[in-house]
Design an enzyme around this catalytic site. Structure first.
Site: not given
Ligand code: 8YV
Length: 328
Positions: A162-164, A247, A276, A294, A296
């Site tokens: 996907g995008r990422i 995740r 987490e 976490h 990202g």
């Molecule tokens: C956030 C993420 O830090 O966007 C998401 O799904 O995992 C991260 O960007 C976090 O989940 C924000 O709620």
């Protein structure tokens, strides 16, 4: 903190957000901002749903069917801060007539950077090296000291394109000359695949058998729960590394520990965890494992953009339009 209301919709914001986002929330809505940034209890989530028109939650809020069963329900929209929304029971939200939105796109590049950072750290022993220097254990350069694994030119296997996943593929292919293979049940258009000279594989297993680095980029759904179980981890090469910025529950963390202990794979680099902020204690002891909290999307730029995107969704909804990022 409670802002004056008027006729503006009331929005309960569960966590502290970057200052420009909180300022705009306070201007546009009767915003109830978090003073102390504590994670909400179920009772606090329910109080928000009972007393406000909208909730602006994050990944630290588990919005279950039980939470959503609250009576009377006043809220009409959950404007999630984040692209992933597996912490929200979307089916239950729909049943209760709630709209759910997320914040895609704005965090794609930073999350892809995070995956590349983890790949480099685990391959080149970045975390271990840092610990070595800080602990005073370093005795000086020598030709055989702390040798890692080359990244350039290796095969990157993406589970999810996907995008990422695509943003990771671009970095890996154009930056590191990596060969990219992937599996995605909903593959991207041919030009996207061609841009990174990627090769689609029919199954996850086909990717796992060939990749030197396996990077996970699927959403967390019942179908991807423990996708990386003992059987699939065992298909990876003994020299391969697993990277997870998606995740935590996509990986069976206990099975990963067993595979690492048995040297079935060379290492793992994780940004997300099954429970987490708890991390399986064995992982904390392993030098071939990189563990980040976490991170990202954790840049000033992106966290502001995520907040603004959530606000845009709220505004569109309360102005009677269609929020851009509606997921339910
Ligand atoms: C956030 C993420 O830090 O966007 C998401 O799904 O995992 C991260 O960007 C976090 O989940 C924000 O709620």
């Amino acid at each position: 903190m409670t802002a004056g209301g008027g006729n503006r919709p009331t929005v309960v914001v569960t966590r502290r957000l970057p200052a420009p986002v909180e300022e705009r929330l306070a201007q546009e809505f009767a915003a109830r901002l978090s003073g102390d940034d504590h994670p909400f209890t179920n009772a606090e989530l329910q109080a928000g749903l009972r007393s406000a028109d909208a909730l602006l939650p994050t990944v630290s809020d588990r919005i279950s069917a039980e939470v959503l069963a609250v009576e009377p329900l006043r809220a009409r929209i959950l404007a999630n801060f984040g692209v992933g929304f597996n912490h929200i029971d979307v089916t239950a939200a729909k049943v209760r007539g709630l709209v759910v939105t997320n914040t895609p796109e704005v965090l794609t590049d930073d999350t892809a950077d995070d995956a590349i950072m983890l790949m480099l750290m685990v391959a080149r022993r970045g975390g271990e090296g840092e610990r070595h220097v800080r602990s005073g254990a370093w005795t000086g350069w020598r030709p055989t000291h702390m040798l890692g694994t080359r990244v350039s030119g290796k095969t990157l296997g993406l589970i999810g394109m996907g995008r990422i996943g695509r943003a990771v593929a671009r970095r890996a292919h154009h930056g590191f000359g990596m060969r990219v293979i992937f599996h995605d049940p909903f593959p991207p258009p041919a030009d996207v695949v061609a841009d990174v000279a990627a090769e689609a594989k029919a199954t996850v297993e086909d990717v796992l058998r060939e990749a030197d680095f396996v990077s996970l980029h699927s959403p967390a759904t019942p179908a991807t729960h423990h996708l990386m179980n003992a059987r699939r981890i065992a298909l990876m090469k003994p020299t391969a590394f697993l990277i997870n910025t998606a995740r935590g529950d996509i990986v069976d963390e206990a099975a990963l520990v067993t595979a690492l202990k048995g040297k079935q794979i060379a290492g793992a680099a994780l940004d997300v965890y099954e429970k987490e902020p708890q991390v399986t204690p064995d992982l904390l002891t392993m030098e071939q494992v990189v563990l980040l909290p976490h991170l990202g999307s954790a840049t000033h730029e992106t966290r502001v953009a995520m907040g603004m995107r959530a606000i845009d969704n709220l505004k569109a909804f309360f102005e009677g339009g269609a929020p851009r990022d509606r997921v339910a």
